[in-house]
Design a protein around this motif. Structure first.
Motif, PDB file in Angstrom:
ATOM      1  N   THR A  52     -18.642  37.827 -15.364  1.00  0.00           N
ATOM      2  CA  THR A  52     -17.251  37.614 -16.141  1.00  0.00           C
ATOM      3  C   THR A  52     -17.531  36.350 -17.169  1.00  0.00           C
ATOM      4  OG1 THR A  52     -15.577  37.275 -14.624  1.00  0.00           O
ATOM      5  CG2 THR A  52     -15.847  39.120 -15.400  1.00  0.00           C
ATOM      6  N   ASP A  53     -16.415  36.667 -18.411  1.00  0.00           N
ATOM      7  CA  ASP A  53     -17.268  35.806 -19.065  1.00  0.00           C
ATOM      8  C   ASP A  53     -14.963  35.319 -18.869  1.00  0.00           C
ATOM      9  OD1 ASP A  53     -15.719  37.815 -20.429  1.00  0.00           O
ATOM     10  OD2 ASP A  53     -16.554  37.689 -21.682  1.00  0.00           O
ATOM     11  N   LYS A  54     -14.847  34.519 -19.995  1.00  0.00           N
ATOM     12  CA  LYS A  54     -13.362  33.808 -19.777  1.00  0.00           C
ATOM     13  C   LYS A  54     -12.320  34.438 -19.770  1.00  0.00           C
ATOM     14  CE  LYS A  54     -15.825  29.166 -21.492  1.00  0.00           C
ATOM     15  NZ  LYS A  54     -15.239  28.127 -22.618  1.00  0.00           N
ATOM     16  N   ILE A  55     -13.087  35.805 -20.500  1.00  0.00           N
ATOM     17  CA  ILE A  55     -11.392  36.799 -20.693  1.00  0.00           C
ATOM     18  C   ILE A  55     -11.582  38.129 -19.989  1.00  0.00           C
ATOM     19  CG2 ILE A  55     -11.358  35.909 -23.221  1.00  0.00           C
ATOM     20  CD1 ILE A  55     -12.215  38.107 -24.160  1.00  0.00           C
ATOM     21  N   ASN A  56     -12.260  38.299 -18.816  1.00  0.00           N
ATOM     22  CA  ASN A  56     -12.972  38.862 -17.494  1.00  0.00           C
ATOM     23  C   ASN A  56     -13.037  39.920 -17.983  1.00  0.00           C
ATOM     24  OD1 ASN A  56     -12.057  39.583 -15.179  1.00  0.00           O
ATOM     25  ND2 ASN A  56     -11.170  40.935 -15.925  1.00  0.00           N
ATOM     26  N   THR A  57     -14.592  40.128 -19.362  1.00  0.00           N
ATOM     27  CA  THR A  57     -15.202  41.112 -19.547  1.00  0.00           C
ATOM     28  C   THR A  57     -16.398  40.807 -18.760  1.00  0.00           C
ATOM     29  OG1 THR A  57     -14.315  40.663 -21.801  1.00  0.00           O
ATOM     30  CG2 THR A  57     -16.591  41.786 -21.607  1.00  0.00           C
ATOM     31  N   LEU A  58     -16.994  42.302 -18.458  1.00  0.00           N
ATOM     32  CA  LEU A  58     -17.847  42.151 -17.381  1.00  0.00           C
ATOM     33  C   LEU A  58     -19.402  41.889 -18.009  1.00  0.00           C
ATOM     34  CD1 LEU A  58     -19.296  42.633 -14.466  1.00  0.00           C
ATOM     35  CD2 LEU A  58     -19.094  45.317 -14.815  1.00  0.00           C
ATOM     36  N   VAL A  59     -19.911  41.047 -17.849  1.00  0.00           N
ATOM     37  CA  VAL A  59     -21.273  40.658 -18.386  1.00  0.00           C
ATOM     38  C   VAL A  59     -22.415  40.887 -17.680  1.00  0.00           C
ATOM     39  CG1 VAL A  59     -19.932  39.547 -20.342  1.00  0.00           C
ATOM     40  CG2 VAL A  59     -21.077  38.085 -17.700  1.00  0.00           C
ATOM     41  N   GLY A  60     -22.227  41.063 -16.637  1.00  0.00           N
ATOM     42  CA  GLY A  60     -23.770  41.576 -15.938  1.00  0.00           C
ATOM     43  C   GLY A  60     -23.471  41.591 -14.313  1.00  0.00           C
ATOM     44  N   VAL A  61     -24.550  41.738 -13.668  1.00  0.00           N
ATOM     45  CA  VAL A  61     -24.119  41.777 -12.390  1.00  0.00           C
ATOM     46  C   VAL A  61     -25.975  40.924 -11.867  1.00  0.00           C
ATOM     47  CG1 VAL A  61     -23.235  43.793 -12.325  1.00  0.00           C
ATOM     48  CG2 VAL A  61     -25.572  44.484 -11.912  1.00  0.00           C
ATOM     49  N   ILE A  62     -25.923  40.840 -10.170  1.00  0.00           N
ATOM     50  CA  ILE A  62     -26.700  40.146  -9.995  1.00  0.00           C
ATOM     51  C   ILE A  62     -27.125  40.590  -8.327  1.00  0.00           C
ATOM     52  CG2 ILE A  62     -28.267  38.255  -8.669  1.00  0.00           C
ATOM     53  CD1 ILE A  62     -26.219  36.525 -10.713  1.00  0.00           C
ATOM     54  N   SER A  63     -27.658  41.439  -7.527  1.00  0.00           N
ATOM     55  CA  SER A  63     -27.904  41.649  -6.621  1.00  0.00           C
ATOM     56  C   SER A  63     -27.950  40.620  -5.335  1.00  0.00           C
ATOM     57  CB  SER A  63     -29.351  43.003  -5.752  1.00  0.00           C
ATOM     58  OG  SER A  63     -30.069  42.149  -6.548  1.00  0.00           O
ATOM     59  N   ILE A  64     -27.736  41.332  -4.309  1.00  0.00           N
ATOM     60  CA  ILE A  64     -27.733  39.414  -3.970  1.00  0.00           C
ATOM     61  C   ILE A  64     -28.925  39.679  -2.690  1.00  0.00           C
ATOM     62  CG2 ILE A  64     -27.751  39.540  -0.653  1.00  0.00           C
ATOM     63  CD1 ILE A  64     -25.042  39.632  -2.661  1.00  0.00           C
ATOM     64  N   LYS A  65     -30.686  40.066  -2.987  1.00  0.00           N
ATOM     65  CA  LYS A  65     -31.800  40.330  -2.510  1.00  0.00           C
ATOM     66  C   LYS A  65     -32.570  39.673  -3.918  1.00  0.00           C
ATOM     67  CE  LYS A  65     -35.685  42.265  -3.318  1.00  0.00           C
ATOM     68  NZ  LYS A  65     -37.091  43.890  -3.268  1.00  0.00           N
ATOM     69  N   ASP A  66     -31.683  39.781  -5.007  1.00  0.00           N
ATOM     70  CA  ASP A  66     -32.374  38.413  -6.612  1.00  0.00           C
ATOM     71  C   ASP A  66     -31.881  36.873  -6.710  1.00  0.00           C
ATOM     72  OD1 ASP A  66     -33.544  40.980  -7.383  1.00  0.00           O
ATOM     73  OD2 ASP A  66     -32.264  41.356  -8.926  1.00  0.00           O
ATOM     74  N   LEU A  67     -30.371  37.166  -5.562  1.00  0.00           N
ATOM     75  CA  LEU A  67     -30.001  36.035  -5.252  1.00  0.00           C
ATOM     76  C   LEU A  67     -30.670  35.235  -4.410  1.00  0.00           C
ATOM     77  CD1 LEU A  67     -27.352  33.746  -5.237  1.00  0.00           C
ATOM     78  CD2 LEU A  67     -26.762  35.289  -3.812  1.00  0.00           C
ATOM     79  N   LEU A  68     -31.045  36.393  -3.546  1.00  0.00           N
ATOM     80  CA  LEU A  68     -31.704  35.158  -2.277  1.00  0.00           C
ATOM     81  C   LEU A  68     -33.278  34.838  -2.681  1.00  0.00           C
ATOM     82  CD1 LEU A  68     -30.057  37.086   0.790  1.00  0.00           C
ATOM     83  CD2 LEU A  68     -29.564  35.495  -0.218  1.00  0.00           C
ATOM     84  N   VAL A  69     -34.016  36.247  -2.974  1.00  0.00           N
ATOM     85  CA  VAL A  69     -35.488  35.241  -3.392  1.00  0.00           C
ATOM     86  C   VAL A  69     -35.919  34.431  -4.833  1.00  0.00           C
ATOM     87  CG1 VAL A  69     -36.032  37.799  -2.071  1.00  0.00           C
ATOM     88  CG2 VAL A  69     -35.320  37.259  -5.124  1.00  0.00           C
ATOM     89  N   THR A  70     -34.488  34.161  -5.948  1.00  0.00           N
ATOM     90  CA  THR A  70     -34.784  33.560  -6.773  1.00  0.00           C
ATOM     91  C   THR A  70     -34.992  32.006  -5.488  1.00  0.00           C
ATOM     92  OG1 THR A  70     -33.234  34.426  -8.436  1.00  0.00           O
ATOM     93  CG2 THR A  70     -33.794  32.260  -8.960  1.00  0.00           C
ATOM     94  N   VAL A  71     -35.917  31.247  -6.233  1.00  0.00           N
ATOM     95  CA  VAL A  71     -35.926  30.136  -5.470  1.00  0.00           C
ATOM     96  C   VAL A  71     -35.354  28.590  -5.893  1.00  0.00           C
ATOM     97  CG1 VAL A  71     -37.937  28.445  -4.979  1.00  0.00           C
ATOM     98  CG2 VAL A  71     -38.600  30.322  -4.897  1.00  0.00           C
ATOM     99  N   ASP A  72     -35.127  28.964  -7.584  1.00  0.00           N
ATOM    100  CA  ASP A  72     -34.711  27.591  -7.851  1.00  0.00           C
ATOM    101  C   ASP A  72     -32.837  28.097  -8.266  1.00  0.00           C
ATOM    102  OD1 ASP A  72     -33.725  25.467  -9.218  1.00  0.00           O
ATOM    103  OD2 ASP A  72     -34.421  26.011 -12.033  1.00  0.00           O
ATOM    104  N   LYS A  73     -32.300  27.152  -7.261  1.00  0.00           N
ATOM    105  CA  LYS A  73     -31.026  27.539  -6.986  1.00  0.00           C
ATOM    106  C   LYS A  73     -30.057  26.485  -8.271  1.00  0.00           C
ATOM    107  CE  LYS A  73     -31.931  30.105  -3.353  1.00  0.00           C
ATOM    108  NZ  LYS A  73     -31.239  31.615  -3.386  1.00  0.00           N
ATOM    109  N   THR A  74     -30.718  25.786  -8.514  1.00  0.00           N
ATOM    110  CA  THR A  74     -29.982  25.198  -9.465  1.00  0.00           C
ATOM    111  C   THR A  74     -29.441  26.068 -11.407  1.00  0.00           C
ATOM    112  OG1 THR A  74     -31.295  24.202 -10.624  1.00  0.00           O
ATOM    113  CG2 THR A  74     -30.537  23.357  -8.966  1.00  0.00           C
ATOM    114  N   LEU A  75     -30.331  27.071 -11.254  1.00  0.00           N
ATOM    115  CA  LEU A  75     -30.127  28.132 -11.984  1.00  0.00           C
ATOM    116  C   LEU A  75     -28.677  28.738 -12.884  1.00  0.00           C
ATOM    117  CD1 LEU A  75     -33.105  30.157 -12.113  1.00  0.00           C
ATOM    118  CD2 LEU A  75     -32.946  27.883 -13.856  1.00  0.00           C
ATOM    119  N   LYS A  76     -28.067  28.980 -13.532  1.00  0.00           N
ATOM    120  CA  LYS A  76     -27.072  29.564 -14.233  1.00  0.00           C
ATOM    121  C   LYS A  76     -26.918  31.428 -13.733  1.00  0.00           C
ATOM    122  CE  LYS A  76     -25.014  26.257 -17.274  1.00  0.00           C
ATOM    123  NZ  LYS A  76     -24.420  26.777 -18.782  1.00  0.00           N
ATOM    124  N   ALA A  77     -25.725  32.191 -13.202  1.00  0.00           N
ATOM    125  CA  ALA A  77     -25.935  32.677 -12.813  1.00  0.00           C
ATOM    126  C   ALA A  77     -26.631  34.042 -14.300  1.00  0.00           C
ATOM    127  CB  ALA A  77     -25.043  33.655 -12.375  1.00  0.00           C
TER     128      ALA A  77
END
Length: 330
Positions: A52-77
């Motif tokens: 969500t953004d600062k006013i709680n508007t839903l702007v996107g989703v990430i699957s658990i799989k995409d989170l785990l397979v992404t190597v660079d953990k310094t990236l912003k969501a």
């Protein structure tokens, strides 16, 4: 087993959970992953991570799989999130929730308010429960079971008295409708006895109009469930065109079969006009019935089965005998 919800409660807002992972789009993947590792047990649903953004508007989703397979953990969501979202509102009908989940291959559906603010999630186990309930409900209603669907129909231990109470009302209504149809036919006994071939085609007339009506009703109930803002005028216009074409082709074919089997031209003409008008009448009845029920806050599926069939059968017989009398010159 959890009892099904009443019709007025069949909405996304009634089925959602709020204990789900929600983060800012500016959080890093490492922050999100560390938080989930420490506190994953506190969430009711862990299929997706919601951003969500600062006013709680839903702007996107990430699957658990995409989170785990992404190597660079310094990236912003926001760098790996999916922003083309499929969402529901709090008043979205639960049948549409199932459609959204199945048609888009989603494990859960996020719920937002009118401004896009994130409210919660309808998880996959709830979606499966809704799907199971809706299938059972539709099957039973088509079969003329006059009752809300619950545990009593998923158990072999239901009492005979309970089963009789829930099924008898539609059968009584069917007897009343059948009696009216029989009384209608009795008014034309002289006509039928003088032209016996007319009587032999009554089953054909009734079946054809019922079949066309059942197709129409199934389609409009599904359309109403999937699109809560269905354009009724546009839908009716299309249905009139479809009904006219179906009625014309079916009437011509039935007339041809009547002529071939009875070698009687006037019988074929009667069959054509009567079936043409009967199918249009049946389609009209089965289209308007769910719309009228929805207008009065009743479940549109209640218009299925015996009730619509009774009106359709009586209309078909009245049209058939009236056309016959008119073309045969009294």
């Amino acid at each position: 087993m959890e009892q099904p919800l009443d019709y007025q409660e069949k909405t996304a807002g009634r089925n959602m959970v709020t204990d789900v992972p929600v983060f800012s789009e500016n959080d890093t993947l490492k922050d999100i992953e560390d938080f989930l590792i420490d506190r994953s047990s506190q969430f009711n649903s862990l299929d997706y991570i919601y951003l969500t953004d600062k006013i709680n508007t839903l702007v996107g989703v990430i699957s658990i799989k995409d989170l785990l397979v992404t190597v660079d953990k310094t990236l912003k969501a926001s760098k790996i999130m999916v922003s083309n979202l499929v969402t529901a509102q709090v008043d979205t009908d639960q049948e549409r929730l199932v459609y959204l989940a199945l048609s888009h291959g989603l494990k859960s559906i996020p719920v937002v308010n009118e401004e896009g603010g994130f409210m919660g999630v309808v998880p996959y186990d709830t979606i499966l429960q809704i799907f199971n309930h809706e299938v059972q409900s539709d099957v039973f209603k088509f079969g003329g079971i006059f009752h809300r669907i619950g545990d009593e129909y998923t158990s072999i231990h239901s009492s005979a008295i309970h089963m009789i109470r829930s099924r008898l009302p539609w059968l009584i209504i069917g007897v009343i409708g059948g009696t009216l149809a029989a009384s209608l036919i009795a008014q034309f006994e002289e006509l039928l006895s003088s032209f016996i071939a007319l009587a032999s085609f009554i089953p054909v007339m009734v079946y054809m109009s019922d079949a066309a009506g059942a197709q129409t009703e199934a389609l409009i109930i599904r359309s109403m469930a999937l699109d809560t803002k269905l354009n009724v005028r546009k839908y009716l216009t299309r249905e009139v065109v479809v009904a006219t074409v179906l009625a014309a082709i079916s009437g011509l074919f039935a007339a041809f079969m009547a002529y071939v089997t009875r070698q009687n031209l006037i019988l074929g003409v009667i069959i054509f006009f009567a079936l043409f008008l009967s199918i249009i009448a049946s389609v009209t009845i089965n289209t308007l019935a769910p719309l009228i029920l929805r207008k009065f806050k009743y479940d549109p599926a209640l218009a299925t089965g015996p009730l619509a069939t009774i009106f359709s059968d009586i209309a078909t017989l009245a049209i058939y005998l009236a056309v016959a009398m008119t073309l045969l010159g009294n």
